[in-house]
Design an enzyme around this catalytic site. Structure first.
Site, PDB file in Angstrom:
ATOM      1  CB  SER A 148      -0.817  -0.110   1.451  1.00  0.00           C
ATOM      2  OG  SER A 148      -1.512   1.422   1.471  1.00  0.00           O
ATOM      3  CE1 TYR A 161      -4.085  -1.991   5.109  1.00  0.00           C
ATOM      4  CE2 TYR A 161      -3.150   0.178   4.606  1.00  0.00           C
ATOM      5  CZ  TYR A 161      -3.772  -0.981   4.179  1.00  0.00           C
ATOM      6  OH  TYR A 161      -4.109  -1.453   2.982  1.00  0.00           O
TER       7      TYR A 161
END
Length: 254
Positions: A148, A161
């Site tokens: 990501s 995350y």
């Protein structure tokens, strides 16, 4: 790959996290290209529904499914070879399964952050172990690790995350180093804001719709680069900018 030399067609593709979002979208795109699929997710009924959709739209392909929780390393280790046997091998493994919940560190919700780290780091590690063992035995394959843009810098709220995805960047690079010259390619893809269930709480000004994001993701995977930002614009320049911006500015942006 030398200029003028075409890449092999990855006919048999395994996708984890296939029951929704990017995984489901990739399954539809690859099926439309005539690829055989092995689909993995926790939610078996959704996989069954997806399999019916894919075979109805592309009746000439093969679709194998397995309900596997990637947190269960033993289930991953047993399930991947079983799926490979069903299709006669796996040419590309897309390690896509992951979760996107999270809370500010120290806000009283450590279990939520721990779950993100366990699934995204250890779950992906289990997938990579199974995939690379299979590829080593075959002498070929393409491993795709879905990271990501959140991995580029530490980000508030999405701290666990982002940290989990940064770990995947290092994991993929280490695997790539191990496999140099082995005929096995490793690609790290870094999606930006794509409108999926997973990132519902982290959508920013450059969010693209799911179809646009999936199209860009599949196109990047088919190129088999070392690293790809998805979509390339604006996330490649944005990622470069994030690396050098002062932390107070990054905090305001994220």
């Amino acid at each position: 790959m030398l200029p003028g030399v075409s890449r092999p067609v990855r006919q048999r593709i395994l996708i984890t996290g296939a029951s929704s979002g990017l995984g489901r979208g990739m399954a539809h795109r690859f099926a439309a290209r005539g690829r055989d699929l092995a689909l993995v997710a926790r939610r078996g009924p959704l996989l069954d529904e997806l399999r019916r959709e894919l075979l109805a739209a592309s009746p000439g392909i093969r679709v194998a499914t397995a309900a596997i929780d990637v947190d269960d390393a033993g289930a991953v280790a047993a399930g991947v070879p079983a799926l490979a046997a069903e299709l006669g091998g796996i040419d590309r493994f897309v390690a896509n399964a992951g979760i996107g919940n999270g809370a500010p560190v120290g806000s009283g919700r450590p279990a939520v952050n721990r779950a993100v780290l366990v699934t995204n780091v250890l779950g992906t590690h289990a997938q990579c172990e199974a995939a690379v063992e299979l590829f080593r035995a075959q002498g070929s394959g393409h491993l795709v690790v879905v990271s990501s843009v959140a991995s580029v810098r530490g980000m508030r709220r999405a701290t666990a995350y982002g940290a989990s995805k940064a770990a995947l960047n290092a994991l993929a690079e280490g695997i790539r180093a191990d496999l140099l010259g082995a005929g096995i390619r490793v690609t790290t893809v870094l999606p930006g804001y794509i409108a999926t269930e997973l990132n519902a709480g982290r959508r920013g000004p450059f969010t693209v719709d799911l179809d646009t994001g999936v199209d860009a993701l599949v196109a990047a995977i088919e190129r088999e680069p070392v690293r790809a930002y998805v979509p390339e614009w604006p996330w490649r320049p944005v990622s470069a900018l994030l690396r050098v911006l002062p932390l107070p500015v990054v905090r305001r942006l994220t």
